[in-house]
Enzyme design. Structure first.
Site, PDB file in Angstrom:
ATOM      1  CD  GLU A  54      -2.931  -0.586  -0.035  1.00 12.01           C
ATOM      2  OE1 GLU A  54      -3.000   0.397  -0.583  1.00 12.01           O
ATOM      3  OE2 GLU A  54      -3.652  -1.707  -0.451  1.00 12.01           O
ATOM      4  CE1 TYR A 137      -6.688   3.289   0.518  1.00 15.12           C
ATOM      5  CE2 TYR A 137      -4.495   2.974   0.433  1.00 15.12           C
ATOM      6  CZ  TYR A 137      -5.757   2.710  -0.079  1.00 15.12           C
ATOM      7  OH  TYR A 137      -5.746   1.480  -0.821  1.00 15.12           O
ATOM      8  CG  ASP A 155      -8.263   2.793  -4.153  1.00 18.92           C
ATOM      9  OD1 ASP A 155      -9.385   2.927  -4.329  1.00 18.92           O
ATOM     10  OD2 ASP A 155      -7.661   1.911  -4.316  1.00 18.92           O
TER      11      ASP A 155
END
Ligand code: SF4
Length: 359
Positions: A54, A137, A155
């Site tokens: 990520e 996030y 996202d």
């Protein structure tokens, strides 16, 4: 649109179900991901892998990230290995991915988890987002995908799917908070990680920025953008500000052994502590000189053209100068064989400079 209005709409009870059924067959294969079939058998993603991927995926395409991810995992198979490594080695392995503060934060975060949590990732969103370099996030992605916590993961792909499905007539990123609330309402509470990855995959493969393949979409029957025929107008984005063009010069020196002279950028600021060839003093706010009078040494300099690179807030145009047969340079640095340049922590802009000089 708020989450209550969303919940009243016909068909939304099965949004997650339709999406997950589609995902079982269409999930993208990724080296950090557990396929849906294995997930159903109880296999769970390694939080170290989810975190690493990520962080790499921010601002970078999946295809590029795959190779970097595999390189990192083979060099540092566990979080402990990463914590024990040198920051310099991490920067070298990261070179080319951009946004180098992310690489430095990887090391800080690994150190912190080893020291404070005995090397085990905290298992919830609130604690994860307090770790160095981990924002909302990334914390939500790790909590959801690795630990099945029912948090919304939003996202760019998911933003696109949701804004079209609900025709969200508000600008992003302002509309993020409401969209996350909607997502939290409709996500599958039993399989939140699968739901998150399914929504990402739908956005990446079907609900694409241009020409979404709505006829193949598992949630098209209640998609407002599809019904209205204007899905591609979403998400609403504010017009981007024009980026300024900054200028400067870069000096590529080659010695009699055909080695290239390299040095370090300063420890703070843009591309901090990364490797470069000598350059003039450009930064994100000011130009540097493009002139040869700024060269670190007198030599028979040849102008090799302009290397262009775009950073987040500006475009950079570096005039590339080249000289050979130089063996002493009056600044701190080192000589590197041309074939070893790929092992140095050279950011992409410097690779472009070297390509232009050595072409
Ligand atoms: Fe996106 Fe089309 Fe699916 Fe709506 S129907 S979510 S616009 S792909």
């Amino acid at each position: 649109m708020n989450s209550t209005e969303f919940s009243k709409q016909k068909g939304n009870a099965s949004f997650a179900h339709r999406l997950l059924e589609w995902y079982k067959i269409n999930a993208r294969e990724m080296p950090w991901r557990i396929p849906p079939h294995d997930h159903a058998q109880g296999v769970r993603a390694d939080p170290y892998h989810v975190w690493l991927s990520e962080v790499m995926l921010q601002q970078t395409q999946v295809a590029t990230v795959k190779d970097y991810f595999l390189k990192f995992i083979s060099k540092w198979p566990t979080l402990f290995d990463l914590a024990q490594s040198d920051e310099e080695d991490i920067l070298k392995a990261w070179a080319g991915l951009g946004y180098y503060s992310r690489a430095r934060n990887l090391k800080k975060c690994a150190d912190f988890i080893v020291t404070e949590y005995e090397g085990q990732f905290p298992q919830n969103f609130e604690t994860l987002k307090k770790l160095p370099g981990i924002g909302d996030y990334t914390a939500s992605a790790i909590a959801s995908i690795a630990f099945d916590e029912a948090v919304a993961v939003l996202d760019g792909n998911v933003e696109r799917v949701m804004s079209r499905h609900q025709r969200i007539e508000a600008y992003f990123p302002d509309a993020k908070a409401d969209t996350k609330a909607m997502l939290a309402h409709i996500l599958d509470k039993e399989q939140p990680g699968e739901f998150a990855q399914a929504t990402m995959d739908l956005g990446a493969t079907i609900c694409t920025p241009k020409r979404p393949a709505c006829s193949l979409c598992p949630v098209n029957e209640d998609c407002k953008g599809f019904k209205n025929g204007d899905a591609e107008l979403f998400p609403y984005k504010k017009p981007k500000k024009e980026k300024p063009i900054r200028k400067g010069a870069a000096f590529v020196l080659q010695n009699e052994k055909s080695e290239i002279f390299l040095c370090k950028r300063s420890q703070s600021g843009l591309l901090a502590a990364m490797t470069q060839v000598p350059t003039t003093q450009w930064n994100s706010r000011q130009d540097g000189s493009e002139d040869i009078t700024e060269a670190p040494i007198e030599a028979n300099w040849k102008k090799m053209g302009i290397a262009k690179h775009t950073f987040t807030h500006f475009h950079l145009e570096l005039t590339v100068w080249y000289a050979e047969g130089i063996n002493n340079v009056p600044i701190k640095g080192w000589w590197c064989k041309v074939e070893k340049l790929s092992e140095e922590a050279l950011p992409t802009v410097m690779r472009k400079v070297l390509e232009r000089a050595l072409a």
